[in-house]
Scaffold this motif. Sequence first.
Motif, PDB file in Angstrom:
ATOM      1  N   GLY A   1       0.839  -1.196   0.000  1.00  0.00           N
ATOM      2  CA  GLY A   1       0.000   0.000   0.000  1.00  0.00           C
ATOM      3  C   GLY A   1       0.867   1.236   0.000  1.00  0.00           C
ATOM      4  O   GLY A   1       1.995   1.238  -0.504  1.00  0.00           O
ATOM      5  N   ALA A   2       0.361   2.323   0.610  1.00  0.00           N
ATOM      6  CA  ALA A   2       1.115   3.571   0.646  1.00  0.00           C
ATOM      7  C   ALA A   2       2.362   3.400   1.490  1.00  0.00           C
ATOM      8  O   ALA A   2       2.350   2.728   2.511  1.00  0.00           O
ATOM      9  CB  ALA A   2       0.232   4.678   1.234  1.00  0.00           C
ATOM     10  N   PRO A   3       3.486   4.014   1.118  1.00  0.00           N
ATOM     11  CA  PRO A   3       4.722   3.856   1.879  1.00  0.00           C
ATOM     12  C   PRO A   3       4.650   4.578   3.209  1.00  0.00           C
ATOM     13  O   PRO A   3       3.963   5.585   3.360  1.00  0.00           O
ATOM     14  CB  PRO A   3       5.784   4.486   0.964  1.00  0.00           C
ATOM     15  N   ALA A   4       5.370   4.063   4.189  1.00  0.00           N
ATOM     16  CA  ALA A   4       5.404   4.678   5.511  1.00  0.00           C
ATOM     17  C   ALA A   4       6.311   5.898   5.487  1.00  0.00           C
ATOM     18  O   ALA A   4       7.307   5.955   4.768  1.00  0.00           O
ATOM     19  CB  ALA A   4       5.902   3.671   6.542  1.00  0.00           C
TER      20      ALA A   4
ATOM     21  N   ALA B   1       5.726  -1.556  -4.988  1.00  0.00           N
ATOM     22  CA  ALA B   1       4.889  -2.095  -3.927  1.00  0.00           C
ATOM     23  C   ALA B   1       5.715  -2.798  -2.861  1.00  0.00           C
ATOM     24  O   ALA B   1       5.465  -2.643  -1.660  1.00  0.00           O
ATOM     25  CB  ALA B   1       3.882  -3.080  -4.523  1.00  0.00           C
ATOM     26  N   VAL B   2       6.727  -3.571  -3.275  1.00  0.00           N
ATOM     27  CA  VAL B   2       7.586  -4.244  -2.303  1.00  0.00           C
ATOM     28  C   VAL B   2       8.384  -3.204  -1.515  1.00  0.00           C
ATOM     29  O   VAL B   2       8.536  -3.302  -0.287  1.00  0.00           O
ATOM     30  CB  VAL B   2       8.520  -5.243  -3.004  1.00  0.00           C
ATOM     31  N   ALA B   3       8.897  -2.189  -2.199  1.00  0.00           N
ATOM     32  CA  ALA B   3       9.628  -1.134  -1.501  1.00  0.00           C
ATOM     33  C   ALA B   3       8.743  -0.448  -0.472  1.00  0.00           C
ATOM     34  O   ALA B   3       9.178  -0.153   0.655  1.00  0.00           O
ATOM     35  CB  ALA B   3      10.158  -0.120  -2.516  1.00  0.00           C
ATOM     36  N   ALA B   4       7.480  -0.200  -0.841  1.00  0.00           N
ATOM     37  CA  ALA B   4       6.565   0.423   0.116  1.00  0.00           C
ATOM     38  C   ALA B   4       6.310  -0.479   1.308  1.00  0.00           C
ATOM     39  O   ALA B   4       6.246  -0.020   2.454  1.00  0.00           O
ATOM     40  CB  ALA B   4       5.244   0.751  -0.582  1.00  0.00           C
TER      41      ALA B   4
ATOM     42  N   GLU C   1      10.005   6.265  -2.324  1.00  0.00           N
ATOM     43  CA  GLU C   1      10.609   6.672  -3.590  1.00  0.00           C
ATOM     44  C   GLU C   1      10.747   8.198  -3.639  1.00  0.00           C
ATOM     45  O   GLU C   1       9.760   8.924  -3.641  1.00  0.00           O
ATOM     46  CB  GLU C   1       9.754   6.207  -4.764  1.00  0.00           C
ATOM     47  N   VAL C   2      11.971   8.660  -3.631  1.00  0.00           N
ATOM     48  CA  VAL C   2      12.269  10.084  -3.816  1.00  0.00           C
ATOM     49  C   VAL C   2      13.501  10.144  -4.694  1.00  0.00           C
ATOM     50  O   VAL C   2      14.525   9.530  -4.384  1.00  0.00           O
ATOM     51  CB  VAL C   2      12.539  10.810  -2.480  1.00  0.00           C
ATOM     52  N   GLY C   3      13.483  10.856  -5.775  1.00  0.00           N
ATOM     53  CA  GLY C   3      14.650  10.924  -6.651  1.00  0.00           C
ATOM     54  C   GLY C   3      14.453  10.062  -7.881  1.00  0.00           C
ATOM     55  O   GLY C   3      13.370   9.599  -8.185  1.00  0.00           O
ATOM     56  N   THR C   4      15.539   9.867  -8.588  1.00  0.00           N
ATOM     57  CA  THR C   4      15.444   9.206  -9.896  1.00  0.00           C
ATOM     58  C   THR C   4      16.262   7.935  -9.985  1.00  0.00           C
ATOM     59  O   THR C   4      16.321   7.326 -11.045  1.00  0.00           O
ATOM     60  CB  THR C   4      15.924  10.170 -10.989  1.00  0.00           C
ATOM     61  N   ARG C   5      16.938   7.528  -8.945  1.00  0.00           N
ATOM     62  CA  ARG C   5      17.774   6.320  -9.024  1.00  0.00           C
ATOM     63  C   ARG C   5      16.903   5.066  -9.100  1.00  0.00           C
ATOM     64  O   ARG C   5      15.754   5.065  -8.685  1.00  0.00           O
ATOM     65  CB  ARG C   5      18.704   6.246  -7.815  1.00  0.00           C
ATOM     66  N   ASP C   6      17.495   4.006  -9.631  1.00  0.00           N
ATOM     67  CA  ASP C   6      16.775   2.747  -9.808  1.00  0.00           C
ATOM     68  C   ASP C   6      16.349   2.172  -8.466  1.00  0.00           C
ATOM     69  O   ASP C   6      17.195   1.921  -7.594  1.00  0.00           O
ATOM     70  CB  ASP C   6      17.665   1.751 -10.551  1.00  0.00           C
ATOM     71  N   MET C   7      15.041   1.986  -8.297  1.00  0.00           N
ATOM     72  CA  MET C   7      14.541   1.539  -7.000  1.00  0.00           C
ATOM     73  C   MET C   7      14.972   0.112  -6.677  1.00  0.00           C
ATOM     74  O   MET C   7      15.217  -0.225  -5.518  1.00  0.00           O
ATOM     75  CB  MET C   7      13.015   1.649  -6.953  1.00  0.00           C
ATOM     76  N   THR C   8      15.077  -0.744  -7.687  1.00  0.00           N
ATOM     77  CA  THR C   8      15.517  -2.114  -7.432  1.00  0.00           C
ATOM     78  C   THR C   8      16.911  -2.122  -6.830  1.00  0.00           C
ATOM     79  O   THR C   8      17.206  -2.871  -5.891  1.00  0.00           O
ATOM     80  CB  THR C   8      15.495  -2.934  -8.737  1.00  0.00           C
ATOM     81  N   ASP C   9      17.784  -1.250  -7.360  1.00  0.00           N
ATOM     82  CA  ASP C   9      19.149  -1.162  -6.849  1.00  0.00           C
ATOM     83  C   ASP C   9      19.157  -0.705  -5.398  1.00  0.00           C
ATOM     84  O   ASP C   9      19.851  -1.269  -4.540  1.00  0.00           O
ATOM     85  CB  ASP C   9      19.945  -0.190  -7.726  1.00  0.00           C
ATOM     86  N   VAL C  10      18.354   0.335  -5.097  1.00  0.00           N
ATOM     87  CA  VAL C  10      18.300   0.831  -3.721  1.00  0.00           C
ATOM     88  C   VAL C  10      17.714  -0.226  -2.795  1.00  0.00           C
ATOM     89  O   VAL C  10      18.192  -0.439  -1.673  1.00  0.00           O
ATOM     90  CB  VAL C  10      17.472   2.131  -3.661  1.00  0.00           C
ATOM     91  N   LEU C  11      16.680  -0.931  -3.252  1.00  0.00           N
ATOM     92  CA  LEU C  11      16.074  -1.965  -2.427  1.00  0.00           C
ATOM     93  C   LEU C  11      17.080  -3.068  -2.128  1.00  0.00           C
ATOM     94  O   LEU C  11      17.198  -3.535  -0.990  1.00  0.00           O
ATOM     95  CB  LEU C  11      14.855  -2.534  -3.148  1.00  0.00           C
ATOM     96  N   ALA C  12      17.842  -3.492  -3.150  1.00  0.00           N
ATOM     97  CA  ALA C  12      18.840  -4.544  -2.950  1.00  0.00           C
ATOM     98  C   ALA C  12      19.904  -4.099  -1.959  1.00  0.00           C
ATOM     99  O   ALA C  12      20.368  -4.895  -1.131  1.00  0.00           O
ATOM    100  CB  ALA C  12      19.472  -4.905  -4.289  1.00  0.00           C
TER     101      ALA C  12
END
Length: 925
Positions: free
Chosen positions: A268-271, A360-363, A369-380
Amino acid sequence: MTADAAPPVRLEVRLLGPVEAVVDGRAVLLRRGRQQLLLAALALRAGETVPASRLVEELWPGGLPEDPENALQQLVSAVRRCLGPARGLLRTVPSGYRLDLVPERTDVGRAVAAAARASALLVAGAAGDARTVVETALGTWRGQPLDGVADGPLHVEAERLEELRGRLEVAAADCALAAADRPSLDAAAVRLATATVRRPLDEPLWERRIAVLAAVGRPAEALTVYETVRRTLADELGVDPSAGLQSLHADLIGTPRIGQSQVQTQVGAPAADGPRHGDRVDALRLGPLPPLPLSRLVGREVDLAQLGRWRADGVRLVTLVGPAGIGKTRLAMENAYRTDGPVAVVLLDSLAADSDVTAAVAAAVRLREVGTRDMTDVLARSLPAGTTLVLDNAEHVLGRVATLVAALLAQAPDLAVVVTSQWPLGLSGEHQLRLEPLTGPDADDLGALLLLDRAAQVRPALATPTDDDARAATRIATLLDGVPLAIELAAAQARHLTLPQLADSLAGSLDLLDRDTLRVTARHRRLVDAVDWSLSLLSPEHLDVFTRCSVLAGVFDADLAAAVTGTSPEASLSTLLDLADRSVVHVVAAPARRPGSADHVGAGEDTAPRFCLLRPLRVHAARRLDGSGGADPTRDRLLDWVVDLTARADDGIRGPDQLQWLARLDTARADIENALAHAVARGRLADAVRVVAALGRYWDWRSRLRDADRWTTTVMDAMAASPGIGEVPGYGSVAAWRGFAAIERGDPDTGARWAEEGLAAARRARDLDAETTCLAILSLAPDEGTRSALETLDTGLGLARRSGNRWARAWGVNRRGYVRLLTGDLDGAAADADASRADFEALGDSRAARWADLLTALVAHRRGDVERAAALSTATLQAAQTLGDLRTAGHAADLLASVAGSAAERDSLQRLSRTYLARRTDDPD
């Protein structure tokens, strides 16, 4: 102690979970039920004498045995045997029994002492020491206290132990709050989330949970928890929260709000308090796991152990695969709680099919999510080292999940991923664990155990089921094909119905499983919701094949599926394999390869995949098919297939591949009966006659006389009600087999009448095969004189020669030999035996050749050649047993009894003979 004296036996009793006894470090096996209940009753009062009268009341709460004192003594003796070298610690004293242990030799005694010591240490300000004591005590819990006996007379003790656990969990939270270090508080938040679900009315636990959430900077979530407990107390008890809870709430309201909270395990919505995308972070602070259900896991111990082995071996990607309701989510959660290191669980079922799974997984793990970097990379980079990521219910977003998982595993070498889905991801290195239904000969009635376990939650008396309850539970699990969700939904109805009543209802319809059970997950509240979820993911072409296959009640192959769906066998096989991958069609193990079979049942087909639809899915698919108007055309195709199958099988069972053809008819039995019912209902009586005429020998040889009587009667009655249908080829055989069933059941007059009617019909139709069959069956009527029987058989033999039916001729010769034996013509009987054997063996019919062997043995017996009679009848009995020929086996055993040397042997063989012949009459399944 002298140098030669043995060391004292060490006994420990564990009650904080399943009841166990441990002797010298090794667990001993106690039977579930009264043995565990007796040990628990004594261990809870370790070192005290428990009056025998009190034990009897606790052990037999539903009604005393006929001799209570003797029953108790026998039970005590049984438990002593289980205790082995520690048996002497279970003492008999003048007024009762005593388990000679100090309380500290039970986990309950140690937990009670730990709670008192921790309380004293906290008062003294020694929070660190108190934490060590509390954590050690909580570590002794292995599940529900007194698991297996908690629902009976010891339920008060079980509740007391749950209260003790709650006090220890409160103490652990107080230790964490006093220490004020983040890891301790995070661990306390996880524990308290589970504890409040387990004890929803325990206000001190809720107070500590809210306090801990506030202490770790999660006030929004704390407010959500307060609202949950407020509603719970109002709904269940009609009271407001305690002063302590209200004070915490007031403090939280005074704290600045930081935005909408997000439970970390929901998409859902991110914390607002998570790391921002693009920030430099060492690791996310993962939230608590969803609480485990209060009910225990049943039937998945082997699967859980396999997950443990893979985890220990460093397997990084596991997919739990299976149909809706098979228990994938529950197993994944149980595994998550047993996994060391950080664990994040993400529930994907609320996502739309086109959702951004990565976002959704990141949330869900509180990465914004803030900025333009690849979210998968940040999540990993942000997941803590050694994290296990659980992605639950991925089938509707499988492609996106596969892409994300592949990227995460490549970028985070110490990450492990567990996915639950109705079909696998298809990634390299993926380990698939396909969950099977709780059925089958190796399942140890696990489906019945699950049913009883869940039913006891709504009807406590089922914790000690009667024999009728146990039988009904097994029947229910079988009716539901061992699907856990269906079993649990059925168990919920035990609140209103007895288990036998429930079994009877489910045998006719599964409508009860579509009642709303108010389960937490909407798609698991009713069976129809779970099935709809699965079917919504299928393409129209796959859905069409699936629904049309609902007319198939048994195991089927691609050829049969092609017949009912109107496709080619190749296309059918491809679609069925796709549906099996998607877990809506179940793959059945192929039978072993049989050499020398006919082309219809040859090696290629024997090793080909077999399929079936689990009944909960099949019933729903049938409703869809009926609603679409496609049911009758599909059943017409099934009937066409059955007409062809039974015609070929009637020839096949009389040849060298008879075992394969018999097995094939066994497998298709339910589909054949459904096709016959459809033929009668739709007025396709000519087809119904052809099928029944072709099945007569199968029903005879498989000892299904009741089937023969039912279907011959049904078809003949339908013919009588349709006078315009005229003569139908095969009708004479149908009447003959109806007569045969009557003769075999001891009604020769009725049997002869039906066989005569069949003979007249066969002659009018000039059906030589049917006429031959009628004459052979007429000769079986006991009131038929031997001279008349011989004349009847000779007439039939003449017809068999004219028609070129070699098997019918051999059958007639064999039958004539038995009649000649009755007249004392031993030479003629022996000659007929030899002639019929030669013909049967030339045709490859080993079953019928045994009839000739038995005839030869009878002739030898009449001639006084006891040794030859015994040898032949022994060989015949063994062969008939292997072939499943109950009639020949019964007569061979009867003959062996006549030539047996001892009275005991005669009695044994006569009993065997009666058993075979009775089983034949009773039509066993």
